[in-house]
Design a protein around this motif. Sequence first.
Motif, PDB file in Angstrom:
ATOM      1  N   UNK A 160      27.708  22.978  -9.050  1.00 33.03           N
ATOM      2  CA  UNK A 160      28.315  22.975 -10.382  1.00 33.03           C
ATOM      3  C   UNK A 160      27.329  23.385 -11.462  1.00 33.03           C
ATOM      4  N   UNK A 161      26.086  22.892 -11.353  1.00 35.13           N
ATOM      5  CA  UNK A 161      25.054  23.304 -12.299  1.00 35.13           C
ATOM      6  C   UNK A 161      24.814  24.801 -12.238  1.00 35.13           C
ATOM      7  N   UNK A 162      24.840  25.352 -11.037  1.00 33.23           N
ATOM      8  CA  UNK A 162      24.628  26.795 -10.876  1.00 33.23           C
ATOM      9  C   UNK A 162      25.723  27.583 -11.586  1.00 33.23           C
ATOM     10  N   UNK A 163      26.969  27.160 -11.418  1.00 31.13           N
ATOM     11  CA  UNK A 163      28.072  27.832 -12.100  1.00 31.13           C
ATOM     12  C   UNK A 163      27.958  27.694 -13.617  1.00 31.13           C
ATOM     13  N   UNK A 164      27.637  26.498 -14.077  1.00 29.43           N
ATOM     14  CA  UNK A 164      27.523  26.269 -15.517  1.00 29.43           C
ATOM     15  C   UNK A 164      26.377  27.086 -16.121  1.00 29.43           C
ATOM     16  N   UNK A 165      25.219  27.064 -15.490  1.00 26.64           N
ATOM     17  CA  UNK A 165      24.066  27.790 -16.028  1.00 26.64           C
ATOM     18  C   UNK A 165      24.294  29.291 -16.029  1.00 26.64           C
ATOM     19  N   UNK A 199      15.710  36.935 -21.123  1.00 32.47           N
ATOM     20  CA  UNK A 199      16.448  36.584 -19.910  1.00 32.47           C
ATOM     21  C   UNK A 199      15.615  35.800 -18.895  1.00 32.47           C
ATOM     22  N   UNK A 200      14.284  35.887 -18.977  1.00 30.90           N
ATOM     23  CA  UNK A 200      13.436  35.172 -18.016  1.00 30.90           C
ATOM     24  C   UNK A 200      13.551  33.664 -18.219  1.00 30.90           C
ATOM     25  N   UNK A 201      13.439  33.211 -19.447  1.00 32.58           N
ATOM     26  CA  UNK A 201      13.568  31.774 -19.707  1.00 32.58           C
ATOM     27  C   UNK A 201      14.975  31.277 -19.413  1.00 32.58           C
ATOM     28  N   UNK A 202      15.953  32.126 -19.591  1.00 32.15           N
ATOM     29  CA  UNK A 202      17.321  31.724 -19.277  1.00 32.15           C
ATOM     30  C   UNK A 202      17.546  31.627 -17.772  1.00 32.15           C
ATOM     31  N   UNK A 203      16.856  32.448 -16.998  1.00 27.75           N
ATOM     32  CA  UNK A 203      17.070  32.479 -15.555  1.00 27.75           C
ATOM     33  C   UNK A 203      16.315  31.380 -14.806  1.00 27.75           C
ATOM     34  N   UNK A 204      15.421  30.672 -15.466  1.00 27.99           N
ATOM     35  CA  UNK A 204      14.662  29.612 -14.793  1.00 27.99           C
ATOM     36  C   UNK A 204      15.602  28.501 -14.308  1.00 27.99           C
ATOM     37  N   UNK A 205      16.600  28.164 -15.097  1.00 31.55           N
ATOM     38  CA  UNK A 205      17.531  27.102 -14.683  1.00 31.55           C
ATOM     39  C   UNK A 205      18.333  27.530 -13.455  1.00 31.55           C
ATOM     40  N   UNK A 206      18.718  28.797 -13.386  1.00 35.02           N
ATOM     41  CA  UNK A 206      19.446  29.285 -12.208  1.00 35.02           C
ATOM     42  C   UNK A 206      18.540  29.251 -10.984  1.00 35.02           C
ATOM     43  N   UNK A 207      17.284  29.643 -11.163  1.00 31.73           N
ATOM     44  CA  UNK A 207      16.322  29.617 -10.057  1.00 31.73           C
ATOM     45  C   UNK A 207      16.137  28.201  -9.527  1.00 31.73           C
ATOM     46  N   UNK A 208      16.002  27.233 -10.409  1.00 36.95           N
ATOM     47  CA  UNK A 208      15.815  25.850  -9.980  1.00 36.95           C
ATOM     48  C   UNK A 208      17.066  25.292  -9.296  1.00 36.95           C
ATOM     49  N   UNK A 209      18.237  25.693  -9.767  1.00 34.44           N
ATOM     50  CA  UNK A 209      19.476  25.269  -9.104  1.00 34.44           C
ATOM     51  C   UNK A 209      19.554  25.820  -7.684  1.00 34.44           C
ATOM     52  N   UNK A 210      19.224  27.094  -7.516  1.00 27.14           N
ATOM     53  CA  UNK A 210      19.250  27.708  -6.183  1.00 27.14           C
ATOM     54  C   UNK A 210      18.218  27.053  -5.273  1.00 27.14           C
ATOM     55  N   UNK A 211      17.053  26.726  -5.824  1.00 25.83           N
ATOM     56  CA  UNK A 211      16.015  26.060  -5.039  1.00 25.83           C
ATOM     57  C   UNK A 211      16.479  24.685  -4.573  1.00 25.83           C
ATOM     58  N   UNK A 212      17.118  23.926  -5.440  1.00 26.65           N
ATOM     59  CA  UNK A 212      17.635  22.605  -5.065  1.00 26.65           C
ATOM     60  C   UNK A 212      18.742  22.711  -4.025  1.00 26.65           C
TER      61      UNK A 212
END
Length: 84
Positions: free
Chosen positions: A27-32, A53-66
Amino acid sequence: MFLPPTTALGAGLYSLSLYGGLIVFGGFLLYDTQAIIKRAEMHPTYALQPYDPINSAISVYLDVLNIFIRIAMILSGSGGNRRK
């Protein structure tokens, strides 16, 4: 956290946190992802700061990692039930 995973209640809580965390991070991945798209579309063309876009993509990266860590934990836990 305080219950041993050998009891039924401890194993149930462990699996709930494992699969529940997988659903939550999905859900976090979809929201981010939607938040990044909205920020990119709504960013003014002549703003003082350019869109980053780099700072915005950090949350997506962390979601995928989790999500990857949770899936790896699920797959490593199921190996004990296999027969050779």
